[in-house]
Motif scaffolding. Structure first.
Motif, mmCIF file in Angstrom:
data_model
loop_
_atom_site.group_PDB
_atom_site.id
_atom_site.type_symbol
_atom_site.label_atom_id
_atom_site.label_comp_id
_atom_site.label_asym_id
_atom_site.label_seq_id
_atom_site.Cartn_x
_atom_site.Cartn_y
_atom_site.Cartn_z
ATOM 1 N N MET A 19 -30.664 -21.377 9.979
ATOM 2 C CA MET A 19 -29.872 -21.929 11.065
ATOM 3 C C MET A 19 -30.429 -21.482 12.399
ATOM 4 N N ASN A 20 -29.925 -22.093 13.419
ATOM 5 C CA ASN A 20 -30.383 -21.816 14.772
ATOM 6 C C ASN A 20 -29.392 -20.919 15.510
ATOM 7 N N THR A 21 -28.948 -19.865 14.863
ATOM 8 C CA THR A 21 -28.000 -18.947 15.501
ATOM 9 C C THR A 21 -28.639 -17.575 15.657
ATOM 10 N N PRO A 22 -28.285 -16.881 16.747
ATOM 11 C CA PRO A 22 -28.838 -15.532 16.918
ATOM 12 C C PRO A 22 -28.213 -14.558 15.926
ATOM 13 N N GLU A 23 -28.921 -13.497 15.643
ATOM 14 C CA GLU A 23 -28.394 -12.444 14.775
ATOM 15 C C GLU A 23 -27.135 -11.853 15.412
ATOM 16 N N ARG A 24 -26.118 -11.601 14.607
ATOM 17 C CA ARG A 24 -24.883 -11.020 15.140
ATOM 18 C C ARG A 24 -25.123 -9.638 15.721
ATOM 19 N N SER A 25 -26.016 -8.899 15.130
ATOM 20 C CA SER A 25 -26.277 -7.545 15.612
ATOM 21 C C SER A 25 -26.937 -7.540 16.990
ATOM 22 N N SER A 26 -27.517 -8.652 17.405
ATOM 23 C CA SER A 26 -28.142 -8.701 18.726
ATOM 24 C C SER A 26 -27.124 -8.604 19.849
ATOM 25 N N ALA A 27 -25.848 -8.720 19.528
ATOM 26 C CA ALA A 27 -24.799 -8.621 20.535
ATOM 27 C C ALA A 27 -24.452 -7.171 20.860
ATOM 28 N N PHE A 28 -24.847 -6.211 19.995
ATOM 29 C CA PHE A 28 -24.434 -4.838 20.260
ATOM 30 C C PHE A 28 -25.487 -3.774 19.978
ATOM 31 N N ILE A 29 -26.590 -4.117 19.350
ATOM 32 C CA ILE A 29 -27.647 -3.134 19.091
ATOM 33 C C ILE A 29 -28.754 -3.323 20.120
ATOM 34 N N LEU A 30 -29.087 -2.234 20.820
ATOM 35 C CA LEU A 30 -30.136 -2.291 21.835
ATOM 36 C C LEU A 30 -31.503 -2.478 21.194
ATOM 37 N N ASP A 31 -32.344 -3.268 21.845
ATOM 38 C CA ASP A 31 -33.731 -3.389 21.416
ATOM 39 C C ASP A 31 -34.466 -2.103 21.780
ATOM 40 N N ASP A 32 -35.653 -1.908 21.221
ATOM 41 C CA ASP A 32 -36.408 -0.681 21.469
ATOM 42 C C ASP A 32 -36.753 -0.491 22.944
ATOM 43 N N ASP A 33 -37.006 -1.579 23.657
ATOM 44 C CA ASP A 33 -37.411 -1.482 25.059
ATOM 45 C C ASP A 33 -36.243 -1.636 26.039
ATOM 46 N N GLU A 34 -35.006 -1.630 25.552
ATOM 47 C CA GLU A 34 -33.841 -1.831 26.407
ATOM 48 C C GLU A 34 -33.153 -0.516 26.736
ATOM 49 N N GLU A 35 -32.698 -0.408 27.975
ATOM 50 C CA GLU A 35 -31.867 0.712 28.410
ATOM 51 C C GLU A 35 -30.416 0.255 28.395
ATOM 52 N N LYS A 36 -29.495 1.158 28.126
ATOM 53 C CA LYS A 36 -28.077 0.799 28.091
ATOM 54 C C LYS A 36 -27.568 0.447 29.485
ATOM 55 N N ILE A 37 -27.937 1.273 30.484
ATOM 56 C CA ILE A 37 -27.479 1.051 31.859
ATOM 57 C C ILE A 37 -28.677 1.093 32.793
ATOM 58 N N GLU A 38 -28.721 0.126 33.701
ATOM 59 C CA GLU A 38 -29.748 0.105 34.745
ATOM 60 C C GLU A 38 -29.046 0.034 36.090
ATOM 61 N N TYR A 39 -29.625 0.659 37.105
ATOM 62 C CA TYR A 39 -29.023 0.659 38.439
ATOM 63 C C TYR A 39 -29.983 0.052 39.448
ATOM 64 N N PHE A 40 -29.438 -0.804 40.296
ATOM 65 C CA PHE A 40 -30.215 -1.425 41.366
ATOM 66 C C PHE A 40 -29.438 -1.246 42.670
ATOM 67 N N ALA A 41 -30.016 -0.502 43.611
ATOM 68 C CA ALA A 41 -29.370 -0.301 44.907
ATOM 69 C C ALA A 41 -29.371 -1.621 45.682
ATOM 70 N N ASP A 42 -28.300 -1.868 46.402
ATOM 71 C CA ASP A 42 -28.188 -3.094 47.184
ATOM 72 C C ASP A 42 -28.943 -2.909 48.494
ATOM 73 N N THR A 43 -29.793 -3.854 48.836
ATOM 74 C CA THR A 43 -30.593 -3.749 50.056
ATOM 75 C C THR A 43 -29.878 -4.319 51.275
ATOM 76 N N LYS A 44 -28.835 -5.118 51.069
ATOM 77 C CA LYS A 44 -28.152 -5.765 52.181
ATOM 78 C C LYS A 44 -26.846 -5.085 52.571
ATOM 79 N N VAL A 45 -26.190 -4.464 51.612
ATOM 80 C CA VAL A 45 -24.898 -3.838 51.864
ATOM 81 C C VAL A 45 -25.050 -2.328 51.682
ATOM 82 N N SER A 46 -24.599 -1.582 52.692
ATOM 83 C CA SER A 46 -24.731 -0.125 52.588
ATOM 84 C C SER A 46 -23.741 0.434 51.571
#
Length: 124
Positions: free
Chosen positions: A1-28
């Motif tokens: 079938m053409n459906t994604p694996e159910r585990s892809s909704a909650f298991i991180l890939d090897d190259d994925e971080e759980k949390i990433e932060y990006f500072a806003d350049t326009k708003v202090s």
């Protein structure tokens, strides 16, 4: 079938971080946190807890697409003395404490009920 694996909704890939932060350049005093493999449940919990903090000027989240399992949480603090990461850390700690308190209350209530209704399993 053409459906994604159910585990892809909650298991991180090897190259994925759980949390990433990006500072806003326009708003202090603002930044965006990306939570991978999370949904509205975590987004709304964090948003509501952040809005309880008087140091938070704005907190909102966006779930980009139902098939993309991540949320973007934007936080703006009211002063430069408090960083968005500090307020997020405090919100997570507060939620953890509230959860511990809730578990204790439920356990105590169950124990009290068992003592008052001194019966076996399912009243047998």
């Amino acid at each position: 079938m053409n459906t994604p694996e159910r585990s892809s909704a909650f298991i991180l890939d090897d190259d994925e971080e759980k949390i990433e932060y990006f500072a806003d350049t326009k708003v202090s005093n603002a930044g965006t946190f990306t939570f991978n493999k999370e949904d509205h449940t975590v987004g709304n919990l964090l948003r509501m807890q952040l809005l309880r903090d008087p140091a938070v000027k704005f907190a909102g989240y966006m779930h980009p697409h139902p098939l993309i399992h991540k949320i973007n949480l934007k936080i703006q603090t009211s002063t430069s003395q408090v960083a968005p990461a500090e307020t997020l850390s405090a919100a997570i700690e507060d939620l953890s404490n509230e959860t511990d308190h809730l578990i204790t209350q439920v356990t105590d209530a169950i124990d009290k009920w068992k003592k008052e209704n001194d019966t076996g399993v399912m009243g047998m």
